[in-house]
Design a protein around this motif. Sequence first.
Motif, PDB file in Angstrom:
ATOM      1  N   ILE A  24      -4.584  -2.141   6.742  1.00 47.60           N
ATOM      2  CA  ILE A  24      -3.470  -0.984   6.830  1.00 47.60           C
ATOM      3  C   ILE A  24      -1.498  -1.307   7.176  1.00 47.60           C
ATOM      4  O   ILE A  24      -0.514  -1.513   6.744  1.00 47.60           O
ATOM      5  CB  ILE A  24      -3.854   0.441   6.789  1.00 47.60           C
ATOM      6  N   ILE A  25      -1.952  -1.377   8.412  1.00 45.80           N
ATOM      7  CA  ILE A  25      -0.026  -2.006   9.777  1.00 45.80           C
ATOM      8  C   ILE A  25      -0.110  -3.381   8.745  1.00 45.80           C
ATOM      9  O   ILE A  25       1.237  -3.716   9.199  1.00 45.80           O
ATOM     10  CB  ILE A  25      -0.792  -1.233  10.710  1.00 45.80           C
ATOM     11  N   LEU A  27      -0.477  -5.548   6.065  1.00 44.83           N
ATOM     12  CA  LEU A  27      -0.196  -5.065   4.933  1.00 44.83           C
ATOM     13  C   LEU A  27       1.195  -4.459   4.881  1.00 44.83           C
ATOM     14  O   LEU A  27       2.093  -5.030   4.156  1.00 44.83           O
ATOM     15  CB  LEU A  27      -1.117  -4.488   4.312  1.00 44.83           C
ATOM     16  N   TYR A  28       0.787  -3.447   6.022  1.00 46.09           N
ATOM     17  CA  TYR A  28       2.764  -2.876   6.251  1.00 46.09           C
ATOM     18  C   TYR A  28       3.980  -3.718   6.307  1.00 46.09           C
ATOM     19  O   TYR A  28       4.798  -3.504   6.163  1.00 46.09           O
ATOM     20  CB  TYR A  28       2.420  -1.254   6.116  1.00 46.09           C
ATOM     21  N   PHE A  31       4.891  -6.237   3.652  1.00 43.20           N
ATOM     22  CA  PHE A  31       5.877  -5.516   3.155  1.00 43.20           C
ATOM     23  C   PHE A  31       7.366  -5.715   3.781  1.00 43.20           C
ATOM     24  O   PHE A  31       8.074  -5.609   2.973  1.00 43.20           O
ATOM     25  CB  PHE A  31       5.316  -4.266   2.706  1.00 43.20           C
ATOM     26  N   ILE A  32       7.239  -5.174   5.103  1.00 39.12           N
ATOM     27  CA  ILE A  32       8.685  -4.886   4.763  1.00 39.12           C
ATOM     28  C   ILE A  32       9.479  -6.258   5.681  1.00 39.12           C
ATOM     29  O   ILE A  32      10.739  -6.380   5.256  1.00 39.12           O
ATOM     30  CB  ILE A  32       8.505  -4.269   6.739  1.00 39.12           C
ATOM     31  N   TRP A  56       5.516   5.404  -4.391  1.00 40.60           N
ATOM     32  CA  TRP A  56       4.763   4.287  -3.781  1.00 40.60           C
ATOM     33  C   TRP A  56       5.236   3.565  -2.328  1.00 40.60           C
ATOM     34  O   TRP A  56       3.968   3.704  -1.385  1.00 40.60           O
ATOM     35  CB  TRP A  56       5.317   3.153  -5.088  1.00 40.60           C
ATOM     36  N   VAL A  57       6.204   3.460  -2.202  1.00 35.04           N
ATOM     37  CA  VAL A  57       7.166   3.552  -1.347  1.00 35.04           C
ATOM     38  C   VAL A  57       6.944   3.945  -0.210  1.00 35.04           C
ATOM     39  O   VAL A  57       6.445   3.726   1.296  1.00 35.04           O
ATOM     40  CB  VAL A  57       8.284   2.460  -0.652  1.00 35.04           C
ATOM     41  N   LYS A  58       7.489   5.164  -0.484  1.00 36.25           N
ATOM     42  CA  LYS A  58       6.665   6.480   0.321  1.00 36.25           C
ATOM     43  C   LYS A  58       5.253   6.879   0.882  1.00 36.25           C
ATOM     44  O   LYS A  58       4.841   7.264   1.950  1.00 36.25           O
ATOM     45  CB  LYS A  58       7.524   7.518   0.176  1.00 36.25           C
ATOM     46  N   PHE A  60       2.577   4.761   0.628  1.00 41.20           N
ATOM     47  CA  PHE A  60       2.331   3.575   1.772  1.00 41.20           C
ATOM     48  C   PHE A  60       2.473   3.027   2.922  1.00 41.20           C
ATOM     49  O   PHE A  60       2.363   2.650   4.312  1.00 41.20           O
ATOM     50  CB  PHE A  60       2.814   2.022   0.932  1.00 41.20           C
ATOM     51  N   THR A  61       4.122   3.693   3.199  1.00 46.88           N
ATOM     52  CA  THR A  61       4.890   3.901   4.350  1.00 46.88           C
ATOM     53  C   THR A  61       3.725   5.453   5.554  1.00 46.88           C
ATOM     54  O   THR A  61       3.569   5.219   6.413  1.00 46.88           O
ATOM     55  CB  THR A  61       5.987   4.569   3.888  1.00 46.88           C
ATOM     56  N   ALA A  64       0.692   4.385   6.110  1.00 48.26           N
ATOM     57  CA  ALA A  64       0.868   3.037   7.473  1.00 48.26           C
ATOM     58  C   ALA A  64       0.363   3.893   8.346  1.00 48.26           C
ATOM     59  O   ALA A  64       0.055   3.679   9.621  1.00 48.26           O
ATOM     60  CB  ALA A  64       1.460   1.810   6.913  1.00 48.26           C
TER      61      ALA A  64
END
Length: 113
Positions: A24-25, A27-28, A31-32, A56-58, A60-61, A64
């Motif tokens: 998960i980390i 993938l985040y 993304f960043i 969805w960004v919130k 996902f953040t 993560a």
Amino acid sequence: MANVTCCTRSGLKDWFLQRISAIIIMLYAIFIVVVVLCLSGDGSYHTWMAIFQNTWVKVFTLLAFLALIAHAWIGMWTIFTDYVKCAWFAGILQVAAIVGYFTCFIWLICILF
């Protein structure tokens, strides 16, 4: 004596949880990096605000960050139990880590929402 401060009380489950949290980390982080590369030089405050206004960004953040906390806790718990031989000092370190993780989590909630 069973230590109730571990995550799942099972070494195999803790290992698996740490691997899932690492994915998960990762993938985040990807993304960043993609977001930063797509900004094409415009890294202003307003651009970042627009990106993080998406629900969805919130989410996902937040996911993560929870993965990061779980990953870090399992690692720190392992270090505290394996290398800190004084039980009361290990307990103090565990409480300090929990307070630190909780404080950072509350701070993230304040920033995101």
